[in-house]
Design a protein around this motif. Structure first.
Motif, PDB file in Angstrom:
ATOM      1  N   UNK A  40       0.838  -1.195   0.000  1.00 44.05           N
ATOM      2  CA  UNK A  40       0.000   0.000   0.000  1.00 44.05           C
ATOM      3  C   UNK A  40       0.876   1.249   0.000  1.00 44.05           C
ATOM      4  N   UNK A  41       0.670   2.103  -0.978  1.00 42.49           N
ATOM      5  CA  UNK A  41       1.426   3.348  -1.086  1.00 42.49           C
ATOM      6  C   UNK A  41       0.691   4.440  -0.303  1.00 42.49           C
ATOM      7  N   UNK A  56       9.655   4.241   3.944  1.00 45.38           N
ATOM      8  CA  UNK A  56      10.121   4.159   2.562  1.00 45.38           C
ATOM      9  C   UNK A  56       9.390   3.075   1.771  1.00 45.38           C
ATOM     10  N   UNK A  57       8.989   1.987   2.453  1.00 50.65           N
ATOM     11  CA  UNK A  57       8.258   0.899   1.794  1.00 50.65           C
ATOM     12  C   UNK A  57       6.866   1.326   1.340  1.00 50.65           C
ATOM     13  N   UNK A  58       6.388   2.447   1.888  1.00 52.76           N
ATOM     14  CA  UNK A  58       5.067   2.971   1.520  1.00 52.76           C
ATOM     15  C   UNK A  58       5.195   4.188   0.603  1.00 52.76           C
ATOM     16  N   UNK A  59       6.393   4.375   0.041  1.00 50.53           N
ATOM     17  CA  UNK A  59       6.685   5.574  -0.751  1.00 50.53           C
ATOM     18  C   UNK A  59       7.044   5.212  -2.193  1.00 50.53           C
ATOM     19  N   UNK A  60       6.470   5.966  -3.115  1.00 52.49           N
ATOM     20  CA  UNK A  60       6.800   5.868  -4.543  1.00 52.49           C
ATOM     21  C   UNK A  60       7.447   7.186  -4.960  1.00 52.49           C
ATOM     22  N   UNK A  61       8.535   7.115  -5.737  1.00 54.81           N
ATOM     23  CA  UNK A  61       9.255   8.335  -6.120  1.00 54.81           C
ATOM     24  C   UNK A  61       9.684   8.293  -7.576  1.00 54.81           C
ATOM     25  N   UNK A  62       9.761   9.485  -8.181  1.00 55.98           N
ATOM     26  CA  UNK A  62      10.124   9.639  -9.582  1.00 55.98           C
ATOM     27  C   UNK A  62      11.189  10.731  -9.730  1.00 55.98           C
ATOM     28  N   UNK A  63      12.187  10.492 -10.598  1.00 54.01           N
ATOM     29  CA  UNK A  63      13.192  11.514 -10.829  1.00 54.01           C
ATOM     30  C   UNK A  63      13.919  11.329 -12.142  1.00 54.01           C
ATOM     31  N   UNK A  64      14.715  12.335 -12.509  1.00 55.44           N
ATOM     32  CA  UNK A  64      15.443  12.266 -13.781  1.00 55.44           C
ATOM     33  C   UNK A  64      16.890  12.720 -13.697  1.00 55.44           C
ATOM     34  N   UNK A  65      17.266  13.424 -12.602  1.00 53.04           N
ATOM     35  CA  UNK A  65      18.638  13.942 -12.561  1.00 53.04           C
ATOM     36  C   UNK A  65      19.312  13.619 -11.231  1.00 53.04           C
ATOM     37  N   UNK A 110      12.982   5.488  -1.218  1.00 50.17           N
ATOM     38  CA  UNK A 110      11.651   5.050  -1.649  1.00 50.17           C
ATOM     39  C   UNK A 110      11.742   3.622  -2.175  1.00 50.17           C
ATOM     40  N   UNK A 111      10.857   2.769  -1.697  1.00 45.98           N
ATOM     41  CA  UNK A 111      10.860   1.381  -2.169  1.00 45.98           C
ATOM     42  C   UNK A 111      10.526   1.304  -3.653  1.00 45.98           C
ATOM     43  N   UNK A 112       9.568   2.113  -4.089  1.00 50.42           N
ATOM     44  CA  UNK A 112       9.121   2.081  -5.486  1.00 50.42           C
ATOM     45  C   UNK A 112       9.703   3.304  -6.198  1.00 50.42           C
ATOM     46  N   UNK A 163      -1.114   2.046 -11.054  1.00 54.91           N
ATOM     47  CA  UNK A 163      -1.222   1.634  -9.649  1.00 54.91           C
ATOM     48  C   UNK A 163      -2.654   1.787  -9.120  1.00 54.91           C
ATOM     49  N   UNK A 164      -3.303   2.881  -9.513  1.00 53.02           N
ATOM     50  CA  UNK A 164      -4.673   3.130  -9.056  1.00 53.02           C
ATOM     51  C   UNK A 164      -5.718   2.366  -9.870  1.00 53.02           C
ATOM     52  N   UNK A 165      -5.241   1.702 -10.926  1.00 50.52           N
ATOM     53  CA  UNK A 165      -6.115   0.974 -11.847  1.00 50.52           C
ATOM     54  C   UNK A 165      -7.133   1.914 -12.489  1.00 50.52           C
ATOM     55  N   UNK A 166      -6.629   3.084 -12.900  1.00 53.78           N
ATOM     56  CA  UNK A 166      -7.470   4.058 -13.618  1.00 53.78           C
ATOM     57  C   UNK A 166      -7.239   3.902 -15.114  1.00 53.78           C
TER      58      UNK A 166
END
Length: 266
Positions: free
Chosen positions: A3-4, A207-216, A226-228, A262-265
């Motif tokens: 669960x995020x 961190x196991x409940x965290x999703x993160x995105x980056x590029x640099x 972040x786990x994800x 993830x949200x199944x949208x």
């Protein structure tokens, strides 16, 4: 996938497309995140107002990591605000002036400061530093809490700026390439990852409940906390190496695609 409870994303090159636009699908996605009590956290090297301007009224329900981790707020309440030692600023500014083509920006709590007469540059930085002021000389002490020194180079910061300024790590400072054209100088241990940890601790999110995105490169510590962790397809190779997963490019709104999956949208 566990669960995020928190999704944290870099802005430029990650959440925003190359035209600095938010996906038109974001309001629908955000409403679903809100219903599920998943906190959405933009994290950027930008000035705080340069981030919050994209989110309108919903900013009151969000958390933000600005200034590469130097300033953190949650639901309009300040959780953390760093201060760069004024003693070092003048010396660093003088060194920046020796680099052909480099331009410095002092990023403070009240506003950002430049001493260039280049109106085109001032117009360009206004998208990141929405409240800014031209002053006579950046080596003079300013009545503001300065979070960081940002350095721009039109031909790239990694090769043209970092080799010259990395010596200032001797002052216990963080010298990080934050974009193709940008380098940031902050206090040691000021980064998006440590800022994220402060937020996680305050809200009892792991961190196991965290999703993160980056590029640099300035996103790497955040991804490691972040786990994800997702690197954008357009990310720097070192970021891809640090992340567990890959999202499609920012111009394809890869962050939203992963969240919608993830949200199944559909």
């Amino acid at each position: 996938m566990d669960d995020i409870r928190m999704i944290v994303t870099d802005m430029d090159g990650t959440f925003l497309n190359s035209k600095h636009q938010v996906s038109p699908d974001f309001p629908i996605v955000y409403e679903e995140l809100r219903k599920r009590n998943i906190l959405f956290v933009p994290a950027s090297g930008r000035q705080m107002t340069g981030i919050t301007k994209y989110f309108g009224d919903i900013e009151n329900d969000m958390a933000f990591i600005a200034e590469n981790g130097g300033y953190v707020i949650y639901k309009n309440k300040e959780l953390f605000a760093d201060r760069l030692e004024p003693t070092y600023i003048a010396e660093i500014i003088r060194e920046i002036r020796t680099i052909p083509g480099a331009t410095a920006v002092l990023s403070g709590k009240k506003k950002a400061y430049v001493d260039t007469d280049n109106e085109e540059f001032i117009s360009y930085i206004s998208q990141f530093y929405t409240i800014n002021e031209k002053i006579e000389d950046l080596t003079q002490e300013i009545d503001d809490r300065i979070f960081k020194i940002a350095v721009y180079h039109p031909e790239g910061s990694e090769l043209n700026v970092y080799p010259v300024l990395k010596e200032f790590e001797k002052y216990n400072l963080e010298i990080v390439v934050s974009g193709k054209h940008w380098l940031d100088i902050m206090n040691k241990d000021i980064n998006k990852g440590n800022a994220l940890e402060k937020l996680q601790d305050a809200l009892d999110i792991s961190p196991q409940q965290t999703m993160a995105f980056g590029d640099y490169m300035n996103d790497i510590e955040m991804l490691k906390n972040s786990r994800y962790s997702y690197a954008m397809k357009n990310a720097h190779p070192s970021v891809k190496e640090a992340a567990c997963f890959e999202a499609c490019t920012n111009d394809n709104f890869g962050v939203l695609k992963i969240i919608k999956d993830y949200l199944d949208l559909r």
